[in-house]
Structure formats: C-alpha cells, structure tokens
Design a protein around this motif. Structure first.
Motif, mmCIF file in Angstrom:
data_model
loop_
_atom_site.group_PDB
_atom_site.id
_atom_site.type_symbol
_atom_site.label_atom_id
_atom_site.label_comp_id
_atom_site.label_asym_id
_atom_site.label_seq_id
_atom_site.Cartn_x
_atom_site.Cartn_y
_atom_site.Cartn_z
ATOM 1 N N SER A 1 0.824 -1.207 0.000
ATOM 2 C CA SER A 1 0.000 0.000 0.000
ATOM 3 C C SER A 1 0.860 1.260 0.000
ATOM 4 C CB SER A 1 -0.921 -0.004 1.219
ATOM 5 O OG SER A 1 -1.718 -1.169 1.247
ATOM 6 N N CYS A 2 1.943 1.231 0.776
ATOM 7 C CA CYS A 2 2.820 2.405 0.832
ATOM 8 C C CYS A 2 3.480 2.674 -0.513
ATOM 9 C CB CYS A 2 3.887 2.206 1.904
ATOM 10 S SG CYS A 2 3.254 2.291 3.594
ATOM 11 N N VAL A 3 3.869 1.619 -1.223
ATOM 12 C CA VAL A 3 4.448 1.801 -2.554
ATOM 13 C C VAL A 3 3.438 2.461 -3.477
ATOM 14 C CG1 VAL A 3 5.281 0.578 -4.595
ATOM 15 C CG2 VAL A 3 6.108 -0.078 -2.334
ATOM 16 N N THR A 4 2.184 2.017 -3.378
ATOM 17 C CA THR A 4 1.130 2.631 -4.196
ATOM 18 C C THR A 4 0.975 4.113 -3.852
ATOM 19 O OG1 THR A 4 -0.030 0.506 -4.227
ATOM 20 C CG2 THR A 4 -1.285 2.458 -4.869
ATOM 21 N N VAL A 5 1.003 4.434 -2.561
ATOM 22 C CA VAL A 5 0.880 5.828 -2.142
ATOM 23 C C VAL A 5 2.052 6.654 -2.661
ATOM 24 C CG1 VAL A 5 0.910 7.361 -0.153
ATOM 25 C CG2 VAL A 5 -0.508 5.335 -0.114
ATOM 26 N N LEU A 6 3.270 6.119 -2.567
ATOM 27 C CA LEU A 6 4.445 6.860 -3.031
ATOM 28 C C LEU A 6 4.382 7.114 -4.535
ATOM 29 C CD1 LEU A 6 7.280 5.138 -0.955
ATOM 30 C CD2 LEU A 6 6.332 7.432 -0.651
ATOM 31 N N LEU A 7 3.955 6.101 -5.290
ATOM 32 C CA LEU A 7 3.844 6.281 -6.735
ATOM 33 C C LEU A 7 2.822 7.352 -7.068
ATOM 34 C CD1 LEU A 7 4.001 2.572 -7.992
ATOM 35 C CD2 LEU A 7 5.761 4.327 -8.205
ATOM 36 N N LEU A 8 1.665 7.290 -6.390
ATOM 37 C CA LEU A 8 0.640 8.290 -6.661
ATOM 38 C C LEU A 8 1.080 9.679 -6.201
ATOM 39 C CD1 LEU A 8 -2.725 6.515 -5.821
ATOM 40 C CD2 LEU A 8 -2.020 7.458 -7.991
ATOM 41 N N THR A 9 1.753 9.724 -5.062
ATOM 42 C CA THR A 9 2.241 11.014 -4.568
ATOM 43 C C THR A 9 3.218 11.633 -5.554
ATOM 44 O OG1 THR A 9 1.997 10.218 -2.303
ATOM 45 C CG2 THR A 9 3.338 12.185 -2.639
ATOM 46 N N GLY A 10 4.158 10.811 -6.045
ATOM 47 C CA GLY A 10 5.110 11.315 -7.034
ATOM 48 C C GLY A 10 4.427 11.753 -8.316
ATOM 49 N N PHE A 11 3.421 10.974 -8.723
ATOM 50 C CA PHE A 11 2.689 11.307 -9.939
ATOM 51 C C PHE A 11 1.951 12.626 -9.789
ATOM 52 C CE2 PHE A 11 -1.228 10.693 -12.539
ATOM 53 C CZ PHE A 11 -0.616 10.761 -13.772
ATOM 54 N N LEU A 12 1.282 12.783 -8.643
ATOM 55 C CA LEU A 12 0.527 14.009 -8.417
ATOM 56 C C LEU A 12 1.467 15.196 -8.233
ATOM 57 C CD1 LEU A 12 -2.385 14.979 -8.131
ATOM 58 C CD2 LEU A 12 -2.181 14.646 -5.678
ATOM 59 N N ALA A 13 2.601 14.959 -7.563
ATOM 60 C CA ALA A 13 3.568 16.041 -7.386
ATOM 61 C C ALA A 13 4.108 16.521 -8.722
ATOM 62 C CB ALA A 13 4.715 15.567 -6.493
ATOM 63 N N THR A 14 4.297 15.591 -9.648
ATOM 64 C CA THR A 14 4.752 15.960 -10.992
ATOM 65 C C THR A 14 3.752 16.891 -11.664
ATOM 66 O OG1 THR A 14 5.943 13.881 -11.213
ATOM 67 C CG2 THR A 14 5.434 15.078 -13.242
ATOM 68 N N ILE A 15 2.478 16.565 -11.510
ATOM 69 C CA ILE A 15 1.433 17.413 -12.098
ATOM 70 C C ILE A 15 1.452 18.804 -11.478
ATOM 71 C CG2 ILE A 15 -1.066 17.700 -12.340
ATOM 72 C CD1 ILE A 15 -1.326 14.700 -12.523
ATOM 73 N N LEU A 16 1.484 18.832 -10.139
ATOM 74 C CA LEU A 16 1.386 20.107 -9.447
ATOM 75 C C LEU A 16 2.629 20.965 -9.621
ATOM 76 C CD1 LEU A 16 -0.321 18.970 -6.120
ATOM 77 C CD2 LEU A 16 -1.380 20.080 -8.072
ATOM 78 N N MET A 17 3.790 20.331 -9.585
ATOM 79 C CA MET A 17 5.037 21.085 -9.595
ATOM 80 C C MET A 17 5.465 21.518 -11.001
ATOM 81 S SD MET A 17 5.712 21.399 -6.462
ATOM 82 C CE MET A 17 7.371 22.071 -6.573
ATOM 83 N N ARG A 18 5.117 20.732 -11.998
ATOM 84 C CA ARG A 18 5.592 21.039 -13.348
ATOM 85 C C ARG A 18 4.485 21.606 -14.227
ATOM 86 N NH1 ARG A 18 9.168 16.378 -15.883
ATOM 87 N NH2 ARG A 18 9.394 18.070 -17.372
ATOM 88 N N VAL A 19 3.452 20.832 -14.447
ATOM 89 C CA VAL A 19 2.405 21.250 -15.383
ATOM 90 C C VAL A 19 1.671 22.478 -14.869
ATOM 91 C CG1 VAL A 19 0.330 20.535 -16.595
ATOM 92 C CG2 VAL A 19 2.154 18.877 -16.172
#
Length: 623
Positions: free
Chosen positions: A238-256
């Motif tokens: 579950s934590c791996v899933t959270v980290l992947l989603l967190t990184g994915f969402l951070a990419t959206i927020l920080m870059r796009v």
C-alpha cells in the motif's frame, strides 16, 4: 469485564450510551469472576450450526440434546442478539475446582426423527458453542467416516462423551477446553429408535497465568510471525502505491500547473483565443491584439492547459444537486462512524469473542452521528442554492438506511423461515426502531436545521458564465465507466491483501485483533483514493470537460464496487459457504457494506477534488 475496565472507561468517554446497551459481551453471574472451591459456575450453551456457514446458526436445544427441566435463558445485550447469540443455562455442573469422572448427564431414547436430525447435523459438520465464565468453547457434535470397498459408503457417528479441561489461578478461571471421546460414539446412520447416554467429565488444573492475560490465547493466531509478515507486506504494498501516486501528483502540481500559472499570470490571458501566439501592444487606453499564425508549440500548450478555458463553467452547479448533497452527507456520517469504530478498537473494546460489542457500537454511534449527516447534506445543498431543504433532509435520512432496511426485512424473513438465531426477536426490532425514532431522526433534523442556518456560501474563485460551454467529444477511455475502473483499481490493490483476513474474520472463524495495522491500511486507502481522484479530475478538466462533480464522487467511491466484486471471488474460491440462507446473508449484507463504502470513499474523492479545483482556479485569478 474487570480486565478490560480501563479500555471500557475510555470507550464510554467516546460514546456514553454504549454501556446502556451492554457493550461488555457475555457476563457471568459472578460480577468479579472470583469463586471458592465448590462454587457453581454457570455453563451457557449458545448455538449450533454448519461450520462453514457462520450465519446459519440455530439454538442449541433445537437438536435433541439433554434438556434441563427448566430452560433458563440468559439476558443478553443488544449486540449479542444482533450477533445471533441465544444463551441458555446448560445441565452440566462444572463446580469450581471440583474434578468429575464420567458423570452421566442423561439417558435418552431417540426416535427416528431425532436420529435423522442428528445425522443431518453431523453430515453438515455442525459445531456447538458454549460460554463458561465468559470464555468461549466449541467442538463438533459428531463425525463422518467412509467405509465400504470403494469408500463410497458413509457412516455417521454422534459423540456421547465430552471432557472439559479447566485451568484456574487461585480463585479465577483462566482457560477451558472441551474434548470428545472417540471411543464413545453412537451410530446414527440408520433411521431407527436407539438409546443414547450423554456423559461428561471435568478435570481442573492450576496455572500461573494471570486473569488479565487469559484472553490473549484467542488473539495469538492473528499475531503469529507468518501472519504478521503478510500484514506488513500488505502495508508495504500500500505504501508503494501511495508513493507512486504522490510522485505522480507532485509531478502534475510542480511542473504542469506551475507552468500553467506562469503563462497565465495576466488575468486577460484567460480570455484569449486558443492555439494562437499573441502580441499585446498598448495604444493609449486601448489594447491592440496582433495575432500570429498557429504553430505546434501553441497546440501543445493548449493540450496541457485546456482546463483554464473552462473557468466559466467549472463551478456550474451539477444536476441532481439534492442527491449529491445527500450522498455527501451520508458519506460524511459513515466516515465519522468508521473513525469512532477504529478508536474503540484501538483502545481494546473489541477483544476476541466480544463481537456483540461491535454491533452495539455500530448501532449507537450511527444513531449519534446522524446529526453530522443532516448538517453536511443541508449545508452543502444550501450552498448550491437549493431551496427544498426538507426534501433533501428526508433523502439524506433514507439514502443509506432505506436499502439497509429493505435488505434486513428480506434477510430476516429468510432467517425466520429457517428458524435460525439470525432472526431478530420482535423486542429487539422494537428497540432498534425506538433508537431510530428517538435518536437518529431528531438528531438528523437538528443537524439539518443547523446546516440551513449556517448560511455558508459556496466559495467559487471565478465567476460562472450564463451559458454552459459545449464539451468536446472525448475518447472512450475518458468516459465515466472507464474512469471509475481506473480510479477504483489502485485503492483496491492497496487493501486487497488485508481484505482476506477481514472476510475470514467476519464470515468465518478466524480472529482479527491487529487493529493498528488495519487502521494504517485504512489511512492509506483514504490517501490513495484522494490522490487518484484528484489526478483524474485534473485530466478531465484538461480535456475541457467541466462536469467533474458527479465524476469525482463516482470515481472516489468505485473502490466499493471492486470490494463487492471481491465478494464473489471470496465466496466461490476462498470459502466453503453454501445454501440459500448463507448465500443471501453474505451477498445481501456485503452489498450494504460495499454501498456504505461507496458513499464514504465517494465523499473523500469529491472533497479532495473540490479542494484541488478551488486551488488551481484561485491561482490563475481570472476576472
């Protein structure tokens, strides 16, 4: 129980009414569980039923066992009745500290009908459950042997002798087990009148185990090393899933999004035509727009920043806003209920074989939190400029209770037809109706009035245009159902390992006690649901689809559909349940649980998306 007083005191502080309905499971006649040698300690027989069908249970004396002259029923708490417990005083005499050898319980002549009952019970692996000084004990009533040349002939045997081993520490009972004598069997294969002699014996043994630790053995199976490894593997997954989603969402927020905000710092940019390179030249008090040709880079920009062009429609109130507000109110209540249940579990209220406390807590806490549902639903409905708040309040009250009530009526009728202990007595039904009438409904109305009078306004950072913008034609994978499948799969993958242990506890005989791990998994589930719903909402807005309200709720709650799909897998592949009653109970009540899951997680997904949408449109400062 004395060993649980600190936990019970804290539980009462959380919800005081729990004690009124008897949270503390089965209680012996001796309030302090202390006895002198020779004192009578009551043994209560509870129920019998097929081992693989936990919902299909019957009264112990529905089978022709030795019945005492006067059957004394034990007064039970609300949760025990909801759990299907029906305790009566047994004819066994297990006096404290007194050994007994081969004591005759009774002699009984069994008719053909009685023999047929016992044979049917033995063939279905019937087990019995008893309670002695609040300690559960159980065993099988008989066994099946295969005989004949090809082992195709079945022989059915009834156990006639039960041996009780009781462990005590000074003046307190610590442990009890029951064993059957394989040499004293009664053949009930053929329909004929026979005589049976039920015999029992008792052996007492002293130990140094303290009274406070006597329930620990029931939770040892769930805390074995290999089980803990599986639980921790579930958390790591579950934590791996959270980290992947967190990184994915951070990419959206920080870059796009950051690039989008930089490009649209000027409020006028929100109204510029799409796919054009623009040069602004100031002439006096006017602005001259010079348009340059379309290029690939501007096309790419448009694809990335399409969400800005629907700023005039993104906060347009959705269709069926009363239903949406009712869903959010019910979901908020169920989320609050879940948090309170976890609090009680973590402080030790739901210790092994006190499952009656769980049902009591569910009923009482749901009644007490109905005001939260009324407030959340009506407040949001009024923010959406709704006018008929009374109808919205009625819809909120019936949204979850209505399907649950209809399901209960059907399943209770099935239980009555089967004469099972799962059928609630009329008095218990009256108590539940009174709780709903005197507690749930008034609090719901009070919450609705408070929500209406709160006069909160919907905080839209941009203005909504008069006419809605046309939504462009989208590919199939951007439609609601494919998006729900995508949204539900990741949260479900984060919890599916833990689901097996929960199902095996609720619909089996495994004991679940590691509530701290379950709470961690629940927190991870909430985070994953919020993240994946926010990500899908962003992609929807980027495709210039401004109808995100219902989509975010449906995507957030879609995990409940996956859990119900897992029910079908568990029933057919991981369990041995069978029969119409057990099947209807399993799929009926699991449908209600998954529906509640849908409302709760849908609320989480919608609230997260609403915060996200408000944030990004507040940042571009469109006028």
């Amino acid at each position: 129980m004395e060993m649980r007083k600190p936990a019970m005191d804290l539980a009462v502080a959380v919800v005081a009414l729990l004690l009124c309905f008897g949270v503390a499971g089965v209680s012996s006649d001796a309030s302090n569980h202390r006895y002198k040698k020779g004192d009578h300690v009551p043994l209560y027989v509870n129920k019998v039923g097929p081992f693989h069908n936990p919902s299909e249970t019957y009264r112990y004396f529905d089978l022709p066992f030795c019945t005492p002259e006067h059957v004394t029923e034990k007064k039970e708490a609300l949760g025990e009745v909801l759990n299907g417990d029906r305790l009566v005083d047994a004819p066994y005499k297990l006096d404290f500290g007194t050994d007994q050898k081969a004591e005759l319980l009774c002699k009984k002549n069994l008719s053909k009908a009685d023999v047929a009952k016992f044979r049917s019970a033995v063939s279905k692996d019937y087990y019995f459950q008893m309670y002695y000084d609040d300690l559960p004990l159980w065993g099988f009533i008989g066994k099946v042997d295969k005989e004949g040349k090809d082992l195709e002939e079945y022989k059915y045997f009834l156990y006639q002798r039960f041996h009780f081993d009781v462990v005590y520490n000074k003046d307190r009972v610590i442990e009890i087990t029951v064993h059957t004598d394989p040499d004293m069997l009664l053949d009930v294969t053929d329909d004929k009148d026979i005589e049976v002699e039920f015999v029992y014996s008792v052996n007492w043994k002293e130990t140094t185990i303290s009274f406070e630790k006597r329930m620990e053995k029931y939770s040892q199976t769930s805390s074995l090393p290999h089980h803990l490894e599986i639980h921790w593997f579930s958390i790591i997954n579950s934590c791996v899933t959270v980290l992947l989603l967190t990184g994915f969402l951070a990419t959206i927020l920080m870059r796009v999004l950051k690039n989008d905000f930089v490009k649209f710092e000027n409020p006028l940019d929100c109204h510029l035509p799409k796919q054009r390179t623009v040069l602004l030249v100031r002439l006096g008090t006017s602005l001259l727009y010079i348009w340059y040709a379309h290029d690939e880079e501007s096309a790419d920009d448009e694809e990335e920043t399409g969400w800005k062009y629907i700023h005039g429609d993104v906060f347009r109130f959705p269709k069926y806003k009363s239903l949406l507000a009712a869903c959010l109110g019910s979901g908020t209540q169920l989320f609050t209920l879940t948090i309170f249940i976890f609090i009680l579990a973590l402080v030790g209220v739901f210790y092994p074989y006190n499952r009656g406390a769980l049902f009591t807590a569910l009923v009482i806490i749901y009644a007490l939190t109905s005001g939260i549902a009324g407030y959340a639903a009506t407040s949001f409905y009024c923010q959406l400029e709704g006018t008929n708040w009374v109808r919205n309040l009625l819809l909120t009250g019936c949204l979850f209770c209505g399907p649950l009530f209809l399901t209960f009526c059907f399943l209770n009728t099935v239980a009555i037809i089967y004469s099972a202990t799962a059928a609630l007595p009329f008095g218990t039904i009256v108590v539940i109706v009174l709780i709903w009438t005197l507690v749930t409904s008034p609090l719901l109305v009070l919450g609705g009035i408070a929500g209406k009078n709160s006069k909160a306004e919907f905080q839209a950072p941009v203005r909504t245009t008069k006419y809605p913008r046309e939504i462009p034609e989208l590919p199939w994978y951007r439609h609601t159902v494919p998006q729900m499948i995508m949204a539900g799969f990741l949260p479900f993958s984060a919890i599916y390992i833990e689901l097996y242990y929960i199902f095996a506890s609720v619909w089996g005989h495994r004991i679940y006690t590691i509530y701290s791990i379950l709470f961690i998994v629940f927190i991870i589930l909430i985070i994953v649901t919020a993240f994946i719903t926010v990500a899908l909402t962003y992609f929807q807005l980027a495709a210039e689809d401004h109808e995100w309200w219902w989509r975010s709720f449906l995507c957030g709650g879609s995990t409940g559909l996956f859990v119900y799909g897992y029910c079908w897998y568990y029933y057919h592949a991981r369990s041995d349940m069978s029969g119409f009653m057990q099947t209807s109970f399993f799929f009926g009540y699991m449908a209600c649980i998954c529906y509640g899951f849908f409302l709760m997680l849908g609320t989480v997904g919608f609230r997260a998306s609403l915060l996200f949408v408000r944030h990004i449109y507040r940042s571009i400062k469109c006028e």
